[in-house]
Design a protein around this motif. Structure first.
Motif, short mmCIF file in Angstrom:
data_model
loop_
_atom_site.label_atom_id
_atom_site.label_comp_id
_atom_site.label_asym_id
_atom_site.label_seq_id
_atom_site.Cartn_x
_atom_site.Cartn_y
_atom_site.Cartn_z
N ILE A 11 43.57 6.74 36.44
CA ILE A 11 42.91 5.53 36.06
C ILE A 11 43.70 4.20 36.39
O ILE A 11 43.52 3.08 35.97
N ARG A 12 45.18 4.44 36.78
CA ARG A 12 46.25 3.59 36.44
C ARG A 12 45.87 2.15 37.11
O ARG A 12 46.15 1.12 36.76
N TYR A 13 45.28 2.25 38.46
CA TYR A 13 45.18 0.99 39.21
C TYR A 13 43.62 0.86 39.18
O TYR A 13 43.27 -0.08 40.03
N GLU A 14 42.68 1.23 38.22
CA GLU A 14 41.63 0.95 38.28
C GLU A 14 41.44 -0.47 37.37
O GLU A 14 42.50 -0.71 36.50
N HIS A 15 40.24 -1.35 37.24
CA HIS A 15 40.26 -2.33 36.73
C HIS A 15 40.30 -1.89 35.12
O HIS A 15 39.80 -0.93 34.45
N PRO A 16 40.80 -2.98 34.43
CA PRO A 16 41.07 -2.51 32.79
C PRO A 16 39.70 -2.25 32.10
O PRO A 16 39.53 -1.64 31.39
N GLN A 17 38.80 -2.87 32.63
CA GLN A 17 37.29 -2.69 31.97
C GLN A 17 36.94 -1.03 32.07
O GLN A 17 36.34 -0.44 31.19
N ILE A 18 37.35 -0.52 33.40
CA ILE A 18 37.09 0.83 33.71
C ILE A 18 37.95 1.71 32.77
O ILE A 18 37.40 2.69 32.34
N GLN A 19 39.22 1.47 32.70
CA GLN A 19 39.94 2.04 31.78
C GLN A 19 39.56 1.95 30.27
O GLN A 19 39.61 3.04 29.65
N GLY A 21 24.82 13.24 35.77
CA GLY A 21 25.58 12.17 35.10
C GLY A 21 25.03 12.29 33.69
O GLY A 21 24.23 12.99 33.28
N THR A 22 25.68 11.29 32.92
CA THR A 22 25.31 11.15 31.41
C THR A 22 24.30 9.78 31.19
O THR A 22 24.46 9.19 31.87
N GLN A 23 23.60 10.32 29.97
CA GLN A 23 22.68 8.98 29.64
C GLN A 23 23.37 8.25 28.53
O GLN A 23 22.83 7.32 28.16
N THR A 24 24.50 8.65 28.26
CA THR A 24 25.19 7.93 27.03
C THR A 24 25.48 6.61 27.56
O THR A 24 26.18 6.38 28.56
N THR A 25 25.22 5.70 26.65
CA THR A 25 25.23 4.14 26.92
C THR A 25 26.10 3.41 25.91
O THR A 25 26.53 2.41 26.18
N SER A 26 26.09 3.72 24.77
CA SER A 26 26.64 3.13 23.54
C SER A 26 28.04 3.79 23.25
O SER A 26 28.36 5.20 23.11
N MET A 27 29.16 2.94 23.42
CA MET A 27 30.38 3.40 23.39
C MET A 27 31.24 2.29 23.01
O MET A 27 31.02 1.18 23.07
N GLN A 80 25.73 -0.27 30.61
CA GLN A 80 24.50 -0.10 31.55
C GLN A 80 24.63 1.42 31.95
O GLN A 80 25.49 1.88 32.55
N PRO A 81 23.55 2.13 31.74
CA PRO A 81 23.51 3.43 32.29
C PRO A 81 23.75 3.52 33.90
O PRO A 81 24.55 4.76 34.30
N GLN A 82 23.34 2.68 34.86
CA GLN A 82 23.56 2.57 35.89
C GLN A 82 24.96 2.56 36.16
O GLN A 82 25.66 3.21 37.17
N ALA A 83 25.81 1.58 35.55
CA ALA A 83 27.13 1.55 35.70
C ALA A 83 28.03 2.83 35.18
O ALA A 83 28.99 3.16 35.94
N LEU A 84 27.47 3.44 34.08
CA LEU A 84 28.16 4.65 33.91
C LEU A 84 28.07 5.58 34.79
O LEU A 84 28.81 6.58 34.99
N GLN A 85 26.64 5.90 35.21
CA GLN A 85 26.44 6.89 36.37
C GLN A 85 27.21 6.59 37.67
O GLN A 85 27.68 7.47 38.17
N GLU A 86 27.71 5.42 38.00
CA GLU A 86 28.18 5.01 39.08
C GLU A 86 29.74 5.45 38.93
O GLU A 86 30.29 6.08 39.70
N LEU A 87 30.34 5.35 37.48
CA LEU A 87 31.42 5.97 37.25
C LEU A 87 31.56 7.46 37.50
O LEU A 87 32.54 7.86 37.92
N ASN A 88 30.52 7.82 36.82
CA ASN A 88 30.50 9.51 36.92
C ASN A 88 30.58 9.87 38.51
O ASN A 88 31.17 10.88 38.71
N ASP A 89 29.62 9.11 39.23
CA ASP A 89 29.82 9.68 40.55
C ASP A 89 31.08 9.48 41.29
O ASP A 89 31.60 10.63 42.04
N ILE A 90 31.72 8.35 41.01
CA ILE A 90 33.03 8.41 41.76
C ILE A 90 34.02 9.45 41.27
O ILE A 90 34.71 10.39 42.12
N LEU A 91 34.04 9.79 39.80
CA LEU A 91 34.81 10.97 39.44
C LEU A 91 34.33 12.22 40.06
O LEU A 91 35.03 12.97 40.30
N GLU A 92 33.10 12.50 40.02
CA GLU A 92 32.76 13.75 40.51
C GLU A 92 32.71 13.98 41.98
O GLU A 92 32.84 15.30 42.21
#
Length: 337
Positions: A127-135, A193-199, A173-185
């Protein structure tokens, strides 16, 4: 009974470790499938530290298990995610690899969950070169102690940026979290994917800060206050450090002491303030407190790093007990409803 024959009473985690070690890999794998990451981590650590277990102790553990199992009608199950490095440390790489394969077969590990199995340096590299928000999202998703280890591999500016974003984060947002999950998967061959949205949030930031090395913690807190003094104070208020043990209720201290390794306690108190030491002595039996005082006096010079590590381990136990609802950190009587 001679001093050589005396053995410390086994804690619940040690008993679980002994039981699993007697089952063998295949059966132990089936048990571990129904445990969450933190449980596997604690049991794995205990397994790696088992030494000189007597026949009587094994028989005691097995007997108690059979008695308890006879009164149970069903077993609850936990999350299908595990701590790879703890199993490797506990059993060695060769034995652990086969065990891990059996545990993960058919599991539902998500892309983000897969990170929990990885070494902190590897996560930092990913995640070093990902956007800080992703980090920040990743740091919020991981357990606080793992996030702290990952952040230690970032430079100071990145650490500051990420911890500020973690503190400001409330939900994703669930969609944003799902997209991150998809990239990692795609990288780790995960599944759903996960349904967790609160973090995230100030409490999560404080938990991560709690787990940083003392030098990094102090440096980062100073930088946070330079950017936002009020936020720094809010994070500081939520942090729980070793000296805060004096604010805990006596009953909670007694519960904590039952879970703490005596050698760790001596090391931790070696560098503690006198008021913390007295708080501990007060909540032990007269005989136990006398023995602890003697051990402290007899203990020679110790490295600051060893004291800090012992204190961190005790704090980790305290936080785990608090998460399980067994104790309240910081004397929480006024928070009860």
């Amino acid at each position: 009974m001679s001093d050589e024959e005396y053995q410390e009473p086994l804690g619940s985690v040690d008993r679980a470790a002994i039981l699993l070690m007697t089952l063998g890999e295949a059966d132990a794998a089936q048990v571990l499938r129904h445990m969450g990451p933190k449980e596997v981590q604690r049991v794995g650590m205990a397994m790696s530290q088992l030494q000189h277990v007597s026949k009587d102790q094994v028989e005691e553990v097995l007997g108690d298990f059979l008695d308890a199992a006879g009164n149970v009608t069903s077993l609850g199950v936990g999350a299908d995610s595990y701590i790879r490095r703890m199993l490797t440390e506990a059993l060695g790489e060769d034995k652990a690899n086969g065990l891990i394969d059996r545990i993960l077969l058919g599991g539902n590990t998500t892309g983000l969950d897969t990170l929990k199995w990885m070494e902190p340096r590897a996560i930092a590299d990913i995640i070093r070169y990902e956007h800080p928000q992703i980090q920040a999202i990743v740091m919020s998703y991981l357990d606080a102690d793992q996030s702290a280890e990952v952040m230690a591999f970032f430079d100071s500016k990145v650490r500051l940026d990420v911890i500020l974003r973690v503190a400001a984060l409330e939900s994703v947002q669930p969609q944003a979290l799902q997209e991150l999950n998809d990239i990692l998967e795609k990288q780790f061959s995960g599944s759903s994917g996960t349904q967790t949205t609160s973090m995230g949030g100030i409490k999560v930031a404080a938990n991560i800060m709690n787990n940083l090395e003392s030098s990094l913690e102090g440096e980062l807190m100073e930088a946070i206050k330079e950017v936002d003094e009020q936020l720094g104070e809010e994070i500081e208020d939520l942090m729980f450090v070793f000296d805060n043990l004096v604010d805990m209720d006596d009953r909670d201290i007694q519960v904590l002491l039952r879970e703490v390794n005596p050698d760790n306690l001596v090391l931790a108190l070696k560098g503690a303030e006198s008021r913390v030491q007295e708080k501990i002595f007060k909540n032990m039996s007269k005989r136990a407190s006398e023995l602890l005082r003697d051990d402290l006096e007899a203990k020679g010079p110790v490295r600051v790093s060893e004291v800090e590590q012992a204190q961190k381990e005790i704090l980790a136990i305290a936080r785990r007990l608090a998460e399980d609802g067994e104790i309240t950190l910081g004397g929480g009587a006024d928070e009860m409803i």
